[in-house]
Design a protein around this motif. Structure first.
Motif, PDB file in Angstrom:
ATOM      1  N   UNK A  89      -5.790  32.855  31.279  1.00 26.89           N
ATOM      2  CA  UNK A  89      -6.892  32.295  30.511  1.00 26.89           C
ATOM      3  C   UNK A  89      -7.559  31.119  31.186  1.00 26.89           C
ATOM      4  N   UNK A  90      -6.984  30.639  32.292  1.00 24.04           N
ATOM      5  CA  UNK A  90      -7.614  29.545  33.043  1.00 24.04           C
ATOM      6  C   UNK A  90      -7.379  29.759  34.523  1.00 24.04           C
ATOM      7  N   UNK A  91      -8.296  29.258  35.339  1.00 25.55           N
ATOM      8  CA  UNK A  91      -8.131  29.374  36.781  1.00 25.55           C
ATOM      9  C   UNK A  91      -6.908  28.598  37.244  1.00 25.55           C
ATOM     10  N   UNK A  92      -6.702  27.418  36.700  1.00 25.51           N
ATOM     11  CA  UNK A  92      -5.540  26.623  37.076  1.00 25.51           C
ATOM     12  C   UNK A  92      -4.246  27.380  36.823  1.00 25.51           C
ATOM     13  N   UNK A  93      -4.129  27.986  35.646  1.00 27.94           N
ATOM     14  CA  UNK A  93      -2.924  28.739  35.327  1.00 27.94           C
ATOM     15  C   UNK A  93      -2.727  29.928  36.243  1.00 27.94           C
ATOM     16  N   UNK A  94      -3.824  30.613  36.564  1.00 32.52           N
ATOM     17  CA  UNK A  94      -3.726  31.788  37.430  1.00 32.52           C
ATOM     18  C   UNK A  94      -3.324  31.403  38.855  1.00 32.52           C
ATOM     19  N   UNK A  95      -3.884  30.320  39.381  1.00 33.87           N
ATOM     20  CA  UNK A  95      -3.536  29.901  40.737  1.00 33.87           C
ATOM     21  C   UNK A  95      -2.093  29.419  40.809  1.00 33.87           C
ATOM     22  N   UNK A  96      -1.630  28.770  39.771  1.00 35.24           N
ATOM     23  CA  UNK A  96      -0.222  28.360  39.754  1.00 35.24           C
ATOM     24  C   UNK A  96       0.691  29.587  39.697  1.00 35.24           C
ATOM     25  N   UNK A 143      -5.939  39.782  43.782  1.00 32.20           N
ATOM     26  CA  UNK A 143      -5.918  38.481  43.109  1.00 32.20           C
ATOM     27  C   UNK A 143      -7.292  37.825  43.031  1.00 32.20           C
ATOM     28  N   UNK A 144      -8.264  38.316  43.790  1.00 31.26           N
ATOM     29  CA  UNK A 144      -9.607  37.720  43.765  1.00 31.26           C
ATOM     30  C   UNK A 144     -10.209  37.654  42.364  1.00 31.26           C
ATOM     31  N   UNK A 145      -9.941  38.626  41.475  1.00 33.20           N
ATOM     32  CA  UNK A 145     -10.528  38.529  40.132  1.00 33.20           C
ATOM     33  C   UNK A 145     -10.172  37.262  39.363  1.00 33.20           C
ATOM     34  N   UNK A 146      -9.056  36.583  39.701  1.00 33.27           N
ATOM     35  CA  UNK A 146      -8.749  35.348  38.974  1.00 33.27           C
ATOM     36  C   UNK A 146      -9.825  34.293  39.260  1.00 33.27           C
ATOM     37  N   UNK A 147     -10.313  34.248  40.509  1.00 31.64           N
ATOM     38  CA  UNK A 147     -11.392  33.317  40.843  1.00 31.64           C
ATOM     39  C   UNK A 147     -12.725  33.807  40.291  1.00 31.64           C
ATOM     40  N   UNK A 148     -12.916  35.113  40.265  1.00 31.31           N
ATOM     41  CA  UNK A 148     -14.151  35.654  39.690  1.00 31.31           C
ATOM     42  C   UNK A 148     -14.254  35.310  38.203  1.00 31.31           C
ATOM     43  N   UNK A 149     -13.121  35.370  37.504  1.00 30.99           N
ATOM     44  CA  UNK A 149     -13.133  34.973  36.098  1.00 30.99           C
ATOM     45  C   UNK A 149     -13.383  33.474  35.972  1.00 30.99           C
ATOM     46  N   UNK A 150     -12.822  32.696  36.899  1.00 23.97           N
ATOM     47  CA  UNK A 150     -13.093  31.263  36.890  1.00 23.97           C
ATOM     48  C   UNK A 150     -14.564  30.968  37.082  1.00 23.97           C
ATOM     49  N   UNK A 151     -15.206  31.719  37.954  1.00 23.64           N
ATOM     50  CA  UNK A 151     -16.650  31.573  38.143  1.00 23.64           C
ATOM     51  C   UNK A 151     -17.397  31.887  36.852  1.00 23.64           C
ATOM     52  N   UNK A 152     -17.010  32.969  36.207  1.00 20.63           N
ATOM     53  CA  UNK A 152     -17.684  33.378  34.970  1.00 20.63           C
ATOM     54  C   UNK A 152     -17.496  32.344  33.861  1.00 20.63           C
ATOM     55  N   UNK A 153     -16.362  31.644  33.857  1.00 19.30           N
ATOM     56  CA  UNK A 153     -16.110  30.621  32.838  1.00 19.30           C
ATOM     57  C   UNK A 153     -16.715  29.272  33.200  1.00 19.30           C
ATOM     58  N   UNK A 154     -17.332  29.181  34.368  1.00 19.96           N
ATOM     59  CA  UNK A 154     -17.930  27.921  34.792  1.00 19.96           C
ATOM     60  C   UNK A 154     -16.942  26.931  35.375  1.00 19.96           C
ATOM     61  N   UNK A 155     -15.766  27.398  35.782  1.00 16.59           N
ATOM     62  CA  UNK A 155     -14.753  26.505  36.348  1.00 16.59           C
ATOM     63  C   UNK A 155     -14.981  26.237  37.823  1.00 16.59           C
TER      64      UNK A 155
END
Length: 207
Positions: A89-96, A143-155
């Motif tokens: 649900x968050x880029x930070x959580x996904x990267x960790x 794993x790239x979609x985790x950053x793509x979702x971060x982009x979509x959420x404005x992170x």
């Protein structure tokens, strides 16, 4: 990706099998992984792999052809069997989560020595290097979609390269593992994820 498609099309062991053939492949790749972890790439012997897997030597030579063929197919299988990307649900959580997965893999009693053997093989054999690049290309793409979702959420800033964000997480961990041989700890993984996130938020991976 183009490299992965080329590997799938041309390398030994590239046809995805079913039934008994799938069991043979699984047994041979299991034996290959164990041999790599125990003795390294240069001790990989097709006759011994066949004996350990309980299959005929002719089958192993015909299907995989060489130690490089075995390593190529093993890397492909490892990419296929790897855990899917997280969605916390968050880029930070996904990267960790990504950093912890890399940490767990490299510190695993079996997978750590196996990866060390494959990396050593890639340093002196171009076909092994191609196979290793294909493995990492597959994992980065998954794993790239985790950053793509971060982009979509404005992170992340617009124009951020998702692959570079994910690559930045694992790069320091692999450096410690394969180059400096420093200990890998949970704190190491947390720092890698935090550093990648901070750099991404600052626009370091905008293209």
């Amino acid at each position: 990706m183009e490299l992965e498609a080329r590997l799938n099309a041309t390398q030994p062991g590239s046809v995805r099998p079913g039934g008994r053939t799938a069991k043979v492949r699984a047994a041979v790749l299991e034996a290959t992984g164990e041999a790599l972890a125990d003795n390294g790439f240069h001790a990989l012997n097709l006759d011994r792999i066949a004996a350990a897997a309980g299959v005929g030597k002719t089958t192993v030579y015909r299907r995989w052809g060489s130690a490089v063929g075995l390593v190529t197919d093993l890397l492909r299988d490892m990419a296929e069997q790897s855990l899917p990307a997280s969605d916390t649900g968050s880029l930070e959580g996904d990267l960790r989560a990504n950093a912890r997965l890399v940490l767990d893999t490299l510190t695993d009693p079996r997978m750590g020595p196996l990866f060390r053997a494959v990396i050593a093989a890639a340093a002196c054999d171009e076909e092994c290097a191609d196979a290793l690049r294909g493995f990492y290309a597959t994992r980065l793409s998954e794993w790239a979609p985790v950053a793509e979702r971060g982009l979509a959420r404005g992170e992340l800033p617009a124009g951020t390269d998702p692959l570079e964000v994910v690559r930045a997480v694992s790069a320091p961990l692999y450096y410690r593992f394969a180059v400096s041989r420093e200990p890998l700890t949970p704190d190491t993984a947390e720092r890698a994820a935090s550093a990648a996130l901070a750099a991404a938020e600052a626009g370091a991976y905008v293209v």
